[in-house]
Design an enzyme around this catalytic site. Structure first.
Site, PDB file in Angstrom:
ATOM      1  CG  MET A   1     -17.858  23.040   9.056  1.00  0.00           C
ATOM      2  SD  MET A   1     -17.909  24.076   7.572  1.00  0.00           S
ATOM      3  CE  MET A   1     -17.148  25.591   8.189  1.00  0.00           C
TER       4      MET A   1
ATOM      5  CE  LYS B   1     -18.602  15.328   2.636  1.00  0.00           C
ATOM      6  NZ  LYS B   1     -17.277  15.723   3.174  1.00  0.00           N
TER       7      LYS B   1
ATOM      8  CG  ASP C   1     -26.634  23.838   3.628  1.00  0.00           C
ATOM      9  OD1 ASP C   1     -25.998  24.879   3.430  1.00  0.00           O
ATOM     10  OD2 ASP C   1     -27.263  23.622   4.693  1.00  0.00           O
TER      11      ASP C   1
END
Length: 407
Positions: free
Chosen positions: A326, A216, A194
């Site tokens: 995050m 992402k 990722d």
């Protein structure tokens, strides 16, 4: 000519005559292999005594006898009397049992290799001429360092059962990945990564290793977790070694547990390689100790996706360090909840962007002004938010200044 073989000593009887320094070191090796170790010696080192007390081995406090070899698969003669060692070696040879004679390796029928382990591979080095332990250890260490640096292709050449290795790549600096993590990448047929996986590590992967990016990016939504699970299981069921490369530690807000569960449910063997979690290492690299005597003796790690829940608010109110992963998008809500819950507006806050990389940037403020400062400076993810007194920008400098100098 000396040949090099691998012996499986697990649950097999190994006799060790002697319990001094040399024997003690080698006994630990036998125990690590799962051997059933029996030691015979009038005296024993503290290490051997402790191992015997814990039930890890059996120690008979007397001189060795030929009958002690009954049922033995392997023998180590390591007393402080060369004549006794030679006699044990002769008994072993008469019984066709392999034996290391610590006094004279040429008199025994076996030699112990200097060994290094790399995942499911073991590399051994022995002398074929006169024994030279320092030499073989030096060669072993050099070969091991070369392998562990990711310089050797460790992929399986024969088809077999597939497997998944979940690897925590650390906070971003490729030097902070574990040795086992590098080994796993060298074993990979497929790497599923990722955006937060250390991309520099992929440079060491051979060109024909399939790399699947499921992370992402600004113009791409992340692959749903169920699909990631399916990808891991599907490749493994085709007989491949699949490395799932995840940022930080896979089990710290990384959904690694879900991926392990999916593999186990599908009958796919899975190994977890812990990583250096960004929650602790990124602040540390930026000079922020998440705990500090007199300031905070506890730390709460939480996800920005959860917002400021009651536990986080209580931690901020009571002076516990709060580390938010995050959390850039949720920063205004987290700050508002903390202030509403009674946390002082003067509580220091630090935001560390792209921690441990060349792009690292640290932004300081307080609960009263950090949202404004972050907006003005354009703070962007990935970032770690540290809330608490340990985030004071002058903390380490003041601690150093207060430390008495020793002449």
């Amino acid at each position: 000519m000396t040949a090099l073989f691998g012996l499986d000593l697990k649950d097999r009887r190994v006799l060790v005559a002697g319990a001094g320094h040399v024997a003690s070191r080698r006994i630990k090796r036998f125990l690590a292999e799962g051997a059933d170790v029996h030691v015979v010696s009038p005296e024993a080192s503290d290490d051997v005594r402790r191992l015997a007390q814990h039930g890890d081995l059996e120690w008979r406090a007397r001189t060795v006898e030929e009958a002690d070899l009954d049922g033995a698969w392997f023998v180590l003669a390591a007393t402080d009397d060369a004549a006794v060692n030679d006699a044990v070696a002769a008994w072993a040879e008469a019984r066709r049992v392999f034996c290391i004679d610590a006094s004279d390796a040429t008199n025994g029928t076996a030699r112990q290799a200097a060994l290094s382990r790399h995942g499911d591979l073991a590399v051994g080095v022995i002398s074929t001429d006169r024994p030279d332990p320092a030499r073989i250890r030096a060669v072993r260490d050099a070969v091991a360092a070369h392998i562990d640096a990711g310089a050797v292709d460790l992929r399986r050449r024969r088809s077999g059962h597939g497997r998944v290795i979940l690897v925590g790549s650390g906070p971003g600096d490729p030097g902070l990945v574990t040795v086992r993590g590098r080994q796993a990448l060298a074993e990979a047929d497929v790497v599923v990564t990722d955006r937060l996986g250390t991309t520099e590590l992929l440079v060491t992967v051979p060109y024909d290793v399939e790399v699947v990016n499921v992370g992402k990016s600004p113009d791409r939504h992340p692959v749903p977790q169920d699909e990631i699970n399916r990808i891991l299981v599907s490749h493994a069921q085709q007989g491949r070694t699949v490395v799932r490369l995840k940022g930080g530690d896979p089990f710290v807000l990384g959904r690694g547990g879900e991926e392990v569960h999916a593999c186990l449910e599908a009958g796919v063997p899975v190994e977890v390689v812990p990583g250096v979690t960004s929650a602790l290492s990124v602040p540390a690299r930026a000079g922020i100790p998440v705990t500090q005597r007199g300031l905070s003796t506890a730390v709460l790690v939480t996800s920005g996706h959860a917002g400021a829940d009651a536990t986080s608010v209580a931690a901020m109110t009571h002076g516990t360090t709060v580390v938010v992963l995050m959390g850039v998008a949720a920063l205004p809500d987290i700050v508002a909840a903390g202030l509403a819950g009674g946390a002082p507006g003067t509580t220091p806050v630090a935001i560390i962007e792209s921690g441990t990389t060349a792009d690292e940037r640290v932004t300081h403020g307080t609960l009263d002004d950090i949202v404004l400062i972050a907006g003005e400076t354009g703070v962007k993810p990935p970032a770690i938010i540290v809330i608490g007194n340990v985030s004071r920008p002058d903390l380490l400098a003041s601690e150093v200044a207060a430390t008495p100098r020793r002449e």
